[in-house]
Design a protein around this motif. Structure first.
Motif, mmCIF file in Angstrom:
data_model
loop_
_atom_site.group_PDB
_atom_site.id
_atom_site.type_symbol
_atom_site.label_atom_id
_atom_site.label_comp_id
_atom_site.label_asym_id
_atom_site.label_seq_id
_atom_site.Cartn_x
_atom_site.Cartn_y
_atom_site.Cartn_z
ATOM 1 N N LYS A 140 0.843 -1.210 0.000
ATOM 2 C CA LYS A 140 0.000 0.000 0.000
ATOM 3 C C LYS A 140 0.872 1.251 0.000
ATOM 4 C CE LYS A 140 -3.961 -2.028 2.355
ATOM 5 N NZ LYS A 140 -4.705 -2.121 3.615
ATOM 6 N N LEU A 141 1.927 1.243 0.818
ATOM 7 C CA LEU A 141 2.818 2.412 0.866
ATOM 8 C C LEU A 141 3.534 2.616 -0.464
ATOM 9 C CD1 LEU A 141 4.363 2.056 4.439
ATOM 10 C CD2 LEU A 141 2.786 3.821 3.637
ATOM 11 N N PHE A 142 3.950 1.521 -1.110
ATOM 12 C CA PHE A 142 4.606 1.645 -2.413
ATOM 13 C C PHE A 142 3.641 2.252 -3.437
ATOM 14 C CE2 PHE A 142 5.492 0.073 -6.673
ATOM 15 C CZ PHE A 142 6.769 0.588 -6.860
ATOM 16 N N ILE A 143 2.411 1.781 -3.424
ATOM 17 C CA ILE A 143 1.416 2.310 -4.372
ATOM 18 C C ILE A 143 1.178 3.791 -4.097
ATOM 19 C CG2 ILE A 143 -1.035 2.205 -5.012
ATOM 20 C CD1 ILE A 143 -0.780 -0.890 -4.663
ATOM 21 N N THR A 151 -5.324 10.570 -10.214
ATOM 22 C CA THR A 151 -5.537 9.819 -11.456
ATOM 23 C C THR A 151 -5.263 8.322 -11.320
ATOM 24 O OG1 THR A 151 -3.258 10.129 -12.181
ATOM 25 C CG2 THR A 151 -4.867 11.832 -12.828
ATOM 26 N N GLY A 152 -4.465 7.946 -10.330
ATOM 27 C CA GLY A 152 -4.091 6.540 -10.187
ATOM 28 C C GLY A 152 -2.975 6.125 -11.138
ATOM 29 N N LEU A 153 -2.468 7.068 -11.919
ATOM 30 C CA LEU A 153 -1.363 6.780 -12.845
ATOM 31 C C LEU A 153 -0.029 6.872 -12.113
ATOM 32 C CD1 LEU A 153 -2.583 8.916 -15.888
ATOM 33 C CD2 LEU A 153 -2.761 6.430 -15.590
ATOM 34 N N ASN A 154 1.001 6.286 -12.721
ATOM 35 C CA ASN A 154 2.333 6.394 -12.120
ATOM 36 C C ASN A 154 2.733 7.847 -12.003
ATOM 37 O OD1 ASN A 154 2.748 3.631 -11.902
ATOM 38 N ND2 ASN A 154 3.564 3.468 -13.971
#
Length: 186
Positions: A140-143, A151-154
């Protein structure tokens, strides 16, 4: 007379061995941590204490039905553990994803492993520590750290990292480009 003495002596040794097995099992049963023991030679499970049975969601009748390899999600990691143990005899902090062979529920475990002699055979003694919650939190922390929350994009840092990895892989996989990035590789 000598034959009678030998029979009595053998009976005494057998009795002492049985008592030792009972003490060992009692010690493992009351241990405050999950324990799994398997034969090193054929991978068959010899013993799983109550805490490990609860963690792995298996019943008493299931213990002898499965081999140690049935508990690993990834056979490669199992092979790595066995090789490390054969080489070093002691392995600590070996993180691996395992599963319950009955329910197929996956969990992350930190293993400590030792090669021990048990009843005249080499065995693999494992202490199990469930780190599934820790691994889920790390993911979760990495995400959160690598994506844009809107946006949920990188995010930029993650995009650059993935881009650099792709270029490095292209250079490695296409030596004929001599380090030059072609338009087909982007």
């Amino acid at each position: 007379v000598q034959a009678r003495f030998m029979r009595a002596y053998c009976a005494t040794l057998t009795s002492q061995l049985e008592e030792e097995k009972k003490r060992r099992t009692l010690f493992w049963d009351i241990a405050p941590f999950p324990i799994l023991v398997s034969k090193l030679l054929d991978d068959s499970v010899i013993y799983i204490n109550p805490m490990a049975r609860e963690m792995l969601k298996i019943g008493d009748q299931d213990i002898l039905q499965f081999h140690l390899s049935d508990y690993f999600s990834d056979a490669v990691k199992r092979g790595e553990l066995v090789e490390k143990v054969r080489k070093d005899k002691i392995v600590d902090n070996f993180e691996v994803q395992m599963r319950s062979p009955r329910s197929n529920e996956r969990m992350w475990l930190n293993l400590s492993a030792r090669v021990v002699e048990l009843d005249g055979e080499l065995a693999l003694y494992l202490n199990l520590h469930n780190i599934t919650e820790q691994k889920n939190t790390e993911e979760k922390l990495f995400i959160q750290a690598s994506t844009d929350t809107l946006t949920g994009l990188n995010n930029r840092r993650q995009f650059e990292s993935l881009f650099n990895q792709a270029i490095a892989n292209d250079v490695i996989n296409r030596p004929e480009t001599n380090g030059v990035v072609s338009h087909g590789s982007i």
